[in-house]
Scaffold this motif. Structure first.
Motif, PDB file in Angstrom:
ATOM      1  N   SER A 135       0.820  -1.208   0.000  1.00  0.00           N
ATOM      2  CA  SER A 135       0.000   0.000   0.000  1.00  0.00           C
ATOM      3  C   SER A 135       0.856   1.260   0.000  1.00  0.00           C
ATOM      4  O   SER A 135       0.330   2.361  -0.046  1.00  0.00           O
TER       5      SER A 135
ATOM      6  N   THR B 126      -4.912   8.146   4.834  1.00  0.00           N
ATOM      7  CA  THR B 126      -4.238   6.873   5.049  1.00  0.00           C
ATOM      8  C   THR B 126      -2.858   7.094   5.657  1.00  0.00           C
ATOM      9  O   THR B 126      -2.269   8.158   5.551  1.00  0.00           O
TER      10      THR B 126
ATOM     11  N   GLU C 256      -0.627  -0.899   7.237  1.00  0.00           N
ATOM     12  CA  GLU C 256      -1.416   0.260   6.844  1.00  0.00           C
ATOM     13  C   GLU C 256      -2.611   0.399   7.779  1.00  0.00           C
ATOM     14  O   GLU C 256      -2.985  -0.539   8.478  1.00  0.00           O
TER      15      GLU C 256
END
Length: 149
Positions: free
Chosen positions: A61, A95, A112
């Motif tokens: 990610s 994020t 993540e």
């Protein structure tokens, strides 16, 4: 207010070992004997040119965690662990992700989601007081954007 950075964080000595290899790397001193190097465009390009061509991304990610960045961090993560982190927040939404490299290999992650960066920071020895987290303990909220942005 947003928060969007890509950086390498570790104990100051380990970060300096990494930074000393790259002309474009500047160490930002942080509390708790830690340091940080922003993964600026110039640093990213320099690492990519040395280790491999563009477009060789690692499956994760993490946006900028290419095979070249991974190799550079693996080579430097010998005197102590290094955390590579990315944040992308705006208006309270966004994020965070990161990976910990130690002794020449990925030791934790990629991680993540909420708490990912704090977990990595705890692993490198960052501690926090009641009512704050490791991210706050290092004052990382002050660094909202990459240098030059």
């Amino acid at each position: 207010m947003g928060h969007q950075i890509s950086a390498i964080i570790g104990k100051r000595q380990a970060v300096r070992v990494f930074a000393d290899r790259w002309t474009w790397a500047e160490v930002v001193d942080l509390p708790q004997d830690c340091g940080m190097v922003f993964l600026t465009d110039a640093l990213f390009d320099g690492i990519t040119q040395l280790f491999d061509g563009p477009g060789q991304e690692e499956p994760s990610s993490l946006t900028l965690f290419t095979s070249a960045i991974r190799r550079a961090l693996e080579e430097a993560a010998h005197p102590g662990p290094l955390a590579y982190i990315e944040t992308d927040y705006a208006g309270g939404y966004g994020t965070q992700a990161g990976v910990l490299l130690e002794r020449g290999q990925a030791a934790l992650g990629p991680l993540e989601g909420a708490g990912a960066i704090n977990r990595l920071l705890r692993t490198i020895g960052v501690w926090s007081r009641p009512g704050e987290d490791e991210f706050d303990a290092l004052g990382l909220g002050r660094y909202r954007h990459m240098p030059g942005e």
